[in-house]
Design a protein around this motif. Structure first.
Motif, PDB file in Angstrom:
ATOM      1  N   GLN A 105      25.086 -15.998 -64.918  1.00 45.79           N
ATOM      2  CA  GLN A 105      25.790 -16.188 -63.546  1.00 45.79           C
ATOM      3  C   GLN A 105      26.328 -17.556 -63.757  1.00 45.79           C
ATOM      4  N   ILE A 106      27.500 -17.677 -63.097  1.00 50.61           N
ATOM      5  CA  ILE A 106      28.087 -19.237 -62.780  1.00 50.61           C
ATOM      6  C   ILE A 106      27.960 -19.349 -61.350  1.00 50.61           C
ATOM      7  N   ILE A 107      27.505 -20.502 -60.905  1.00 48.68           N
ATOM      8  CA  ILE A 107      27.438 -20.998 -59.525  1.00 48.68           C
ATOM      9  C   ILE A 107      27.801 -22.263 -59.584  1.00 48.68           C
ATOM     10  N   ILE A 108      28.773 -22.423 -58.455  1.00 48.65           N
ATOM     11  CA  ILE A 108      29.619 -23.668 -58.314  1.00 48.65           C
ATOM     12  C   ILE A 108      29.299 -24.334 -56.840  1.00 48.65           C
ATOM     13  N   GLN A 109      28.834 -25.390 -56.742  1.00 55.70           N
ATOM     14  CA  GLN A 109      28.310 -26.114 -55.285  1.00 55.70           C
ATOM     15  C   GLN A 109      29.235 -27.253 -55.134  1.00 55.70           C
ATOM     16  N   ASN A 110      29.531 -27.481 -53.745  1.00 49.90           N
ATOM     17  CA  ASN A 110      30.553 -28.634 -53.815  1.00 49.90           C
ATOM     18  C   ASN A 110      30.051 -29.432 -52.397  1.00 49.90           C
ATOM     19  N   ALA A 111      30.502 -30.409 -52.313  1.00 48.43           N
ATOM     20  CA  ALA A 111      30.198 -31.530 -51.025  1.00 48.43           C
ATOM     21  C   ALA A 111      31.465 -31.906 -50.584  1.00 48.43           C
TER      22      ALA A 111
ATOM     23  N   ALA B  77      23.159 -35.873 -49.912  1.00 53.30           N
ATOM     24  CA  ALA B  77      23.077 -37.092 -49.429  1.00 53.30           C
ATOM     25  C   ALA B  77      22.941 -38.209 -50.632  1.00 53.30           C
ATOM     26  N   HIS B  78      22.611 -37.574 -51.718  1.00 51.29           N
ATOM     27  CA  HIS B  78      22.524 -38.545 -52.835  1.00 51.29           C
ATOM     28  C   HIS B  78      23.851 -38.576 -53.406  1.00 51.29           C
ATOM     29  N   SER B  79      24.710 -37.383 -53.641  1.00 51.44           N
ATOM     30  CA  SER B  79      25.982 -37.445 -54.226  1.00 51.44           C
ATOM     31  C   SER B  79      27.119 -37.663 -53.424  1.00 51.44           C
ATOM     32  N   GLY B  80      27.011 -37.631 -52.139  1.00 46.71           N
ATOM     33  CA  GLY B  80      28.223 -37.830 -51.395  1.00 46.71           C
ATOM     34  C   GLY B  80      29.314 -36.684 -51.431  1.00 46.71           C
TER      35      GLY B  80
END
Length: 62
Positions: free
Chosen positions: A7-13, A47-50
């Motif tokens: 599976q491919i998972i993309i997460q974003n902020a 919170a750490h990546s922004g």
């Protein structure tokens, strides 16, 4: 023994357009025919990546 399926998972902020672009890019370049999951980053990682961070994960199915 691994089957080679994954599976491919993309997460974003707070950068949904970039995540959608990456999803389409991966589909075009890899010819991946399964669902690519897109979601927002969790509160701790966010919170750490922004804002503007994107994470891409590949999970292999046994």
């Amino acid at each position: 023994m691994a089957t080679g399926l994954f599976q491919i998972i993309i997460q974003n902020a707070e950068c949904q357009e970039d995540a959608d672009y990456m999803c389409n890019y991966l589909r075009e370049k890899t010819n991946f025919g399964y669902q690519i999951f897109i979601s927002t980053l969790g509160i701790i990682v966010g919170a750490h990546s922004g804002p503007g961070a994107i994470g891409i994960g590949f999970v292999e199915h046994p």
